[in-house]
Design an enzyme around this catalytic site. Sequence first.
Site, PDB file in Angstrom:
ATOM      1  N   GLY A 118     -12.183 -72.873 -57.251  1.00  0.00           N
ATOM      2  CA  GLY A 118     -13.241 -73.615 -57.929  1.00  0.00           C
ATOM      3  C   GLY A 118     -13.100 -75.114 -57.720  1.00  0.00           C
ATOM      4  O   GLY A 118     -14.072 -75.804 -57.402  1.00  0.00           O
ATOM      5  N   ASP A 119     -11.885 -75.612 -57.885  1.00  0.00           N
ATOM      6  CA  ASP A 119     -11.620 -77.034 -57.645  1.00  0.00           C
ATOM      7  C   ASP A 119     -11.880 -77.395 -56.188  1.00  0.00           C
ATOM      8  O   ASP A 119     -12.463 -78.446 -55.882  1.00  0.00           O
ATOM      9  CB  ASP A 119     -10.177 -77.376 -58.004  1.00  0.00           C
ATOM     10  CG  ASP A 119      -9.911 -77.274 -59.501  1.00  0.00           C
ATOM     11  OD1 ASP A 119     -10.820 -77.603 -60.281  1.00  0.00           O
ATOM     12  OD2 ASP A 119      -8.809 -76.858 -59.876  1.00  0.00           O
TER      13      ASP A 119
END
Length: 347
Positions: A118-119
């Site tokens: 996600g990051d």
Amino acid sequence: MHSAPLDPWWPVVARNKKSLTINLRTPEGQELVKELIKSTDILVENFRPGTMERWNLGYEELKAINPRLIMVRVSGYGQTGPYSTRAGYGSIGEAMGGLRYVVGDPSTAPSRVGISIGDELAATYACMGALMALHHRNETGEGQVVDSAIYESVLAMMESLVSEYDVGGYTRERTGATLPNISPSNVFETRDGKMLLIAANQDTVFRRLAAAMGKPEMGTDDRYATHTARGANMTELDGMIADWTKTIDLEPLQELLERNGVPCGLIYTAADMLEDPHFKAREAIVELPHKDFGSIRMQNVAPRLSRTPGAVRHAGPDLGEHTDHVLRDILSATENRIEELRAAGIV
């Protein structure tokens, strides 16, 4: 001066960067940032929305100093909307963006990918946005804000997941190592205990796999001859292939499949990557000196550009390692001024 923890994560994610530490909660620290902004192309921040504004460093204030500034803002939920002020981590963005629900085995709870995807996706889309903003600035002379939300970056990767539900009421579920109705495209064990991914779900490719297995008749068998038929008989077909791969060691199996034009690949670990001749030939992994580890190997720059290929120049620095350099060589601060700032806890 504070050092980052003795962990190989920081040398990778902070590579090629210079590290300056400033106390942004102080007016003096804020003024230092504003001095730097005068000659800055892109500012990246990932505080909770509103934080930069509380520090008198919002885009409107910074744009008044440098109208060409591009401000890239990375957050969990974006800069607007009812959730914008919530604390947002990559894992939460993965869940909200739909990824967590479809990852893992159907017999278990939703799983994680194994990296902070996600990051990483939010950073990738932030970079894409910054490049688009640079193109716009080259044409207009104006900077702008790039708003990269983690959950939206994950959502952007979810193919037709939303549309499938919208038009057909279909909800994708966890399917483990396979995709529904896509066969064969699975991980198969070899005789020597290795794991090989075989992707032969296209009709012509499957016929080549059948020939490699010594069963060319499977290529015209009504149960397996078409994409739809193989999908309907996935469990049976994958079982037959698994029984076959268990009779051959990895290397001869790979050679056999490659001779027959069947896409296949080892499930690589880091150890495999470090020894693989293709990785070595393309210098996909580079080795750099490091003051704590002696040397450290990490992935090279991607993608490859023919005229400006880029390079990993150095591993990530200590926090604040370049504070004096930036203040002295970029902001023209005197040694006395630097010591005053340090004594006051500004840097």
